[in-house]
Design a protein around this motif. Structure first.
Motif, PDB file in Angstrom:
ATOM      1  N   ARG A  48       0.564  -1.536   0.418  1.00 23.94           N
ATOM      2  CA  ARG A  48      -0.287   0.030   0.393  1.00 23.94           C
ATOM      3  C   ARG A  48       0.322   1.389   0.349  1.00 23.94           C
ATOM      4  O   ARG A  48       0.447   2.142  -0.693  1.00 23.94           O
ATOM      5  CB  ARG A  48      -0.785   0.363   1.454  1.00 23.94           C
ATOM      6  CG  ARG A  48      -2.032   1.581   1.075  1.00 23.94           C
ATOM      7  CD  ARG A  48      -2.738   0.905   2.672  1.00 23.94           C
ATOM      8  NE  ARG A  48      -3.935   0.074   3.315  1.00 23.94           N
ATOM      9  CZ  ARG A  48      -4.332   0.225   2.499  1.00 23.94           C
ATOM     10  NH1 ARG A  48      -5.740   1.135   2.959  1.00 23.94           N
ATOM     11  NH2 ARG A  48      -4.823  -1.071   2.497  1.00 23.94           N
ATOM     12  N   GLU A  49       2.128   1.410   0.834  1.00 24.11           N
ATOM     13  CA  GLU A  49       2.234   2.487   1.317  1.00 24.11           C
ATOM     14  C   GLU A  49       3.243   2.912   0.202  1.00 24.11           C
ATOM     15  O   GLU A  49       3.493   4.279  -0.709  1.00 24.11           O
ATOM     16  CB  GLU A  49       3.681   2.783   2.222  1.00 24.11           C
ATOM     17  CG  GLU A  49       2.458   2.750   3.490  1.00 24.11           C
ATOM     18  CD  GLU A  49       2.024   1.542   3.815  1.00 24.11           C
ATOM     19  OE1 GLU A  49       1.920   0.524   3.112  1.00 24.11           O
ATOM     20  OE2 GLU A  49       1.143   1.630   4.569  1.00 24.11           O
ATOM     21  N   LEU A  71      -2.284  11.178  -1.760  1.00 25.98           N
ATOM     22  CA  LEU A  71      -2.789   9.764  -0.723  1.00 25.98           C
ATOM     23  C   LEU A  71      -3.946   9.327  -0.333  1.00 25.98           C
ATOM     24  O   LEU A  71      -4.196   8.889   0.277  1.00 25.98           O
ATOM     25  CB  LEU A  71      -1.429  10.362   0.830  1.00 25.98           C
ATOM     26  CG  LEU A  71      -0.090  10.641   0.183  1.00 25.98           C
ATOM     27  CD1 LEU A  71       0.551  10.872   1.164  1.00 25.98           C
ATOM     28  CD2 LEU A  71       0.839   9.313  -0.081  1.00 25.98           C
ATOM     29  N   GLU A  75      -5.845   6.436  -0.797  1.00 25.92           N
ATOM     30  CA  GLU A  75      -6.366   5.401   0.486  1.00 25.92           C
ATOM     31  C   GLU A  75      -7.684   4.917   0.119  1.00 25.92           C
ATOM     32  O   GLU A  75      -8.337   3.610   0.257  1.00 25.92           O
ATOM     33  CB  GLU A  75      -5.999   5.762   1.606  1.00 25.92           C
ATOM     34  CG  GLU A  75      -5.859   5.253   2.425  1.00 25.92           C
ATOM     35  CD  GLU A  75      -5.134   4.241   2.464  1.00 25.92           C
ATOM     36  OE1 GLU A  75      -6.020   3.214   3.708  1.00 25.92           O
ATOM     37  OE2 GLU A  75      -4.176   3.972   2.216  1.00 25.92           O
TER      38      GLU A  75
END
Length: 103
Positions: A48-49, A71, A75
């Motif tokens: 994910r990051e 971001l 997300e």
């Protein structure tokens, strides 16, 4: 947690982006350019990051306000894909026997 494309999803790149078919629900989805970019990064990276920060760097550069927005949007997109069963969160892979975990 790592991300992976659900085994129930068949997907392909098209001229308009990425098309998805969920074999369990029968649902079709078409992703726009940005959604397609996120999808392909999840498929290739699985974390994910790194996906979020890579897109932030690509589209926002050094603009911190734009970076925060990107971001949050990434997300939200990933969360939506998880809710729809298209992407799954899985535990990070454990090191194989005999291998040390990174410190």
């Amino acid at each position: 947690m790592s991300l992976r494309i659900s085994e129930a999803v068949i997907w392909q790149e098209t001229g308009e982006g990425v098309s998805l078919y969920n074999t369990e629900t029968g649902d079709f989805h078409s992703l726009n350019d940005t959604g397609s970019r996120i999808w392909k990064l999840v498929a290739s990276d699985g974390e994910r990051e790194p996906v979020m920060f890579r897109l932030s760097r690509e589209f926002a550069g050094s603009n911190s306000a734009m970076s925060r927005r990107i971001l949050a949007d990434v997300e939200e997109f990933i969360g939506s894909m998880i809710e729809q069963g298209l992407i799954e969160e899985v535990p990070a892979e454990e090191p194989a026997d005999g291998e040390e975990s990174p410190s």
